[in-house]
Design a protein around this motif. Sequence first.
Motif, PDB file in Angstrom:
ATOM      1  N   GLU A  63       0.827  -1.207   0.000  1.00 47.97           N
ATOM      2  CA  GLU A  63       0.000   0.000   0.000  1.00 47.97           C
ATOM      3  C   GLU A  63       0.861   1.256   0.000  1.00 47.97           C
ATOM      4  N   SER A  64       0.212   2.414  -0.007  1.00 44.62           N
ATOM      5  CA  SER A  64       0.930   3.695  -0.001  1.00 44.62           C
ATOM      6  C   SER A  64       1.539   3.955   1.371  1.00 44.62           C
ATOM      7  N   PRO A  65       2.782   4.462   1.438  1.00 46.90           N
ATOM      8  CA  PRO A  65       3.478   4.649   2.723  1.00 46.90           C
ATOM      9  C   PRO A  65       3.073   5.943   3.420  1.00 46.90           C
ATOM     10  N   PHE A  66       1.785   6.067   3.731  1.00 44.91           N
ATOM     11  CA  PHE A  66       1.282   7.290   4.347  1.00 44.91           C
ATOM     12  C   PHE A  66       1.230   7.133   5.864  1.00 44.91           C
ATOM     13  N   VAL A  67       1.285   8.259   6.524  1.00 43.52           N
ATOM     14  CA  VAL A  67       1.311   8.273   7.980  1.00 43.52           C
ATOM     15  C   VAL A  67       0.030   7.683   8.569  1.00 43.52           C
ATOM     16  N   ASP A  68      -1.088   7.739   7.839  1.00 50.13           N
ATOM     17  CA  ASP A  68      -2.346   7.204   8.371  1.00 50.13           C
ATOM     18  C   ASP A  68      -2.566   5.739   8.004  1.00 50.13           C
ATOM     19  N   ASN A  69      -1.560   5.111   7.378  1.00 44.53           N
ATOM     20  CA  ASN A  69      -1.684   3.715   6.964  1.00 44.53           C
ATOM     21  C   ASN A  69      -1.113   2.820   8.064  1.00 44.53           C
ATOM     22  N   ASP A  70      -1.971   1.975   8.649  1.00 47.67           N
ATOM     23  CA  ASP A  70      -1.537   1.124   9.761  1.00 47.67           C
ATOM     24  C   ASP A  70      -0.420   0.179   9.366  1.00 47.67           C
ATOM     25  N   GLN A  71      -0.339  -0.187   8.073  1.00 45.20           N
ATOM     26  CA  GLN A  71       0.727  -1.090   7.631  1.00 45.20           C
ATOM     27  C   GLN A  71       2.115  -0.496   7.857  1.00 45.20           C
ATOM     28  N   PHE A  72       2.191   0.847   7.859  1.00 42.95           N
ATOM     29  CA  PHE A  72       3.489   1.512   7.990  1.00 42.95           C
ATOM     30  C   PHE A  72       3.732   2.099   9.378  1.00 42.95           C
ATOM     31  N   ASN A 129       1.508   6.001 -10.344  1.00 42.42           N
ATOM     32  CA  ASN A 129       0.346   5.741 -11.213  1.00 42.42           C
ATOM     33  C   ASN A 129      -0.593   4.722 -10.599  1.00 42.42           C
ATOM     34  N   GLY A 130      -0.010   3.689  -9.982  1.00 36.65           N
ATOM     35  CA  GLY A 130      -0.832   2.614  -9.443  1.00 36.65           C
ATOM     36  C   GLY A 130      -1.518   2.950  -8.142  1.00 36.65           C
ATOM     37  N   LYS A 131      -0.969   3.942  -7.406  1.00 40.04           N
ATOM     38  CA  LYS A 131      -1.506   4.212  -6.074  1.00 40.04           C
ATOM     39  C   LYS A 131      -2.460   5.405  -6.022  1.00 40.04           C
ATOM     40  N   ILE A 132      -2.268   6.390  -6.880  1.00 45.71           N
ATOM     41  CA  ILE A 132      -3.124   7.579  -6.820  1.00 45.71           C
ATOM     42  C   ILE A 132      -4.588   7.206  -7.011  1.00 45.71           C
ATOM     43  N   GLY A 133      -4.840   6.283  -7.921  1.00 47.28           N
ATOM     44  CA  GLY A 133      -6.218   5.894  -8.204  1.00 47.28           C
ATOM     45  C   GLY A 133      -6.916   5.194  -7.069  1.00 47.28           C
ATOM     46  N   LEU A 159      14.874  13.946   3.464  1.00 45.32           N
ATOM     47  CA  LEU A 159      13.925  13.129   2.700  1.00 45.32           C
ATOM     48  C   LEU A 159      14.162  13.291   1.199  1.00 45.32           C
ATOM     49  N   PHE A 160      14.249  12.167   0.518  1.00 50.77           N
ATOM     50  CA  PHE A 160      14.289  12.135  -0.940  1.00 50.77           C
ATOM     51  C   PHE A 160      13.049  11.387  -1.423  1.00 50.77           C
ATOM     52  N   ILE A 161      12.516  11.827  -2.546  1.00 51.49           N
ATOM     53  CA  ILE A 161      11.345  11.147  -3.094  1.00 51.49           C
ATOM     54  C   ILE A 161      11.536  10.996  -4.605  1.00 51.49           C
ATOM     55  N   THR A 162      11.364   9.784  -5.094  1.00 49.85           N
ATOM     56  CA  THR A 162      11.571   9.544  -6.529  1.00 49.85           C
ATOM     57  C   THR A 162      10.302   9.862  -7.303  1.00 49.85           C
ATOM     58  N   ASN A 163      10.480  10.300  -8.545  1.00 51.34           N
ATOM     59  CA  ASN A 163       9.298  10.472  -9.391  1.00 51.34           C
ATOM     60  C   ASN A 163       9.046   9.231 -10.235  1.00 51.34           C
ATOM     61  N   ASP A 164       9.601   8.113  -9.760  1.00 47.62           N
ATOM     62  CA  ASP A 164       9.314   6.769 -10.258  1.00 47.62           C
ATOM     63  C   ASP A 164       9.988   6.478 -11.594  1.00 47.62           C
ATOM     64  N   VAL A 165       9.917   5.225 -11.964  1.00 48.13           N
ATOM     65  CA  VAL A 165      10.379   4.783 -13.277  1.00 48.13           C
ATOM     66  C   VAL A 165       9.141   4.643 -14.155  1.00 48.13           C
ATOM     67  N   PRO A 166       9.290   4.710 -15.461  1.00 45.20           N
ATOM     68  CA  PRO A 166       8.112   4.560 -16.318  1.00 45.20           C
ATOM     69  C   PRO A 166       7.486   3.176 -16.188  1.00 45.20           C
ATOM     70  N   VAL A 167       6.165   3.154 -16.174  1.00 44.80           N
ATOM     71  CA  VAL A 167       5.405   1.901 -16.136  1.00 44.80           C
ATOM     72  C   VAL A 167       4.911   1.632 -17.558  1.00 44.80           C
ATOM     73  N   PHE A 168       5.417   0.561 -18.151  1.00 47.24           N
ATOM     74  CA  PHE A 168       5.062   0.233 -19.529  1.00 47.24           C
ATOM     75  C   PHE A 168       3.778  -0.595 -19.571  1.00 47.24           C
ATOM     76  N   SER A 169       3.165  -0.638 -20.722  1.00 41.09           N
ATOM     77  CA  SER A 169       1.943  -1.420 -20.874  1.00 41.09           C
ATOM     78  C   SER A 169       2.228  -2.833 -21.364  1.00 41.09           C
ATOM     79  N   PHE A 170       3.514  -3.168 -21.592  1.00 43.36           N
ATOM     80  CA  PHE A 170       3.859  -4.478 -22.136  1.00 43.36           C
ATOM     81  C   PHE A 170       4.997  -5.102 -21.333  1.00 43.36           C
TER      82      PHE A 170
END
Length: 633
Positions: free
Chosen positions: A466-475, A498-502, A528-539
């Motif tokens: 899941e998303s690593p947010f402060v309100d997420n019990d998993q984290f 892309n996968g988590k915003i939705g 704190l560093f935050i990545t803007n991710d790697v591209p997610v391909f459709s194939f």
Amino acid sequence: MRLPIQSENKNALGYRPDIDGLRAIAVLLVITFHAYPEKIRGGFIGVDIFFVISGYLISSLLYQHLQSETFSILEFYERRIRRIFPALLTVIITCFIVGWCILLPDELKQLGKNIAGGAGFISNLLYWNESGYFDSLAINKPLLHLWSLGVEEQFYLFWPIFLYFVAKKKESFLRFTIFITVISFIANIIYSKIDPIAAFYSPLTRFWELQCGAILAWSKLQGKQFEKNNWLSLIGVTMIGISAYQIDETMTFPGWLAIFPVFGSLLVIASNQDRFINKYILSNRIMVWVGLISYPLYLWHWPLISFASILEGRFPDVHVRSKALFIALILSWLTYKLIEKPLRFGKYPKNKVLALCITMVLMGSIGAYTFMKNGLVFFKQEPSLQTFKGEIGHPPFDNYLSSNFYKCTPEYLYQEALSIKVRCYQSKPNGPIHLALIGDSHAEHLFIGLAEALPNKNIVFYVKPESPFVDNDQFKKIYDYVLNNHSIKQIILALNWNGKIGREKTPEIFEQKLLATTNMISKSGKTLFITNDVPVFSFDPKKCVSIRWPKTEQVCNEKLAFNYYTDILKRVAAATNNMHIINTLEDFCSDDECSMVKDKTILYRDFNHLNIDGSHYLAKSILQKNPLLKKEE
């Protein structure tokens, strides 16, 4: 050996077209979920409906034969073989032939293993040890859906024998059945919390669904009257409908949620066939027809979708999926008329059973041999390959982690990270931790490269799905440890944006949660560093490195748009002290054109995860652009 059954309800064991209509609902839910997951996100509950129907019908038949003292365990299994084997063998043989033509050796090896599992009715146990039903790579497993047949047939290895000895000893059937049902349900609840994949595939956690149908069959044969109330069917269908539209793959299932489709199915079956919904909707000729071919339709639809996905290197578009379902419908009807009915009924039943068993053993042996011989690579012509270095698939990456790094500390976070594979490593066996990677699997795939490029630092990754947010019990425990550990000076948040915003109701809510998290980290004094991710391909990268038969297009590049989440990251960075964005997109993309290859090296192991070379490549670039990460502690 008579069971104490009062056979007052003589119609309880007669043919009920409305149950075929309920079968139609079950199979339509499943195939819609597989072909159009955005339409019915909970369509997989159709399998639970099948379990209830099977438990009810087969148990009714068993009770009838036990009551009349005509029960024969051998005849029972002969009937099951004539019912199950013809269509199953047709699909398994077809899948092997198609797989031989179009699959790469490693894929054919996997198919061989799954053919052996399907022929031995242990598919659920095999998939239990691989990955989840909802895993992104599930689409590349043409026989994944046979897991449910495994559960059913494992139940029927045990259930007739159990009934036989209960009848012989004149024990209370109901008491023992309820006891076993309760034990299975409790196991389902427990394992849904501690091991969701085991809960999904284990026969122990699924038997209660079939036994609920068995208890209803017993009650019907005892003369219990449910059917006079029109509301039962309506409530039952409503429960099934709500389950299909409200349950989804992100929820823990089966668990408590399985009660809704199971009890909904029970209510529909408990109603008599002359009730309004049963008579005018479920007994409709079209519904009954779909119900009659529901078993071959269930068997055919998934391999067609899966093979189409493998050929295209991605989940096929809606037109291809629709064509696959149309072909599945035709094949199902032909299988039912030309194969299933002739072999199930008619003359020479024992000869048919013998032939079916021999063929099933043969196919299981061929599957096992294909697996042991690495996909028969010595027979199959190697696919056309570009001169790309780099590994595709998860095993090389996972094996490299386990062979070169150490389980993470503290121990309680390591224990929480255990699943099918360990999801928590650090670069040194002991000593203080200096840099923590937090996020999902897109944080994990950075670890190898950074750990080996920074040999003087102890680097760790803590990831959850899941998303690593402060309100997420998993984290919660992760943040409690990391933010209070004074040796950890730097944190990298990495996520499949892309996968988590939705998953949030709106992008604005996602941004608010991310900002609250980055501010919390900033206030702790960490950089704190935050990545803007790697591209997610459709194939899949196999579409890049190989050309299949029949000849397919070779693709390594794709045009992608990222403004949707990069703007969010920029705003969050502007509002957070001591936060830096690591631009990782530019290492794979030029303008809006992205590639999974660099200098004749494939950098991806699937459509959105870096392989070992990709991790090394990206880590080198990250450290060149962000010298703060090289700072000694």
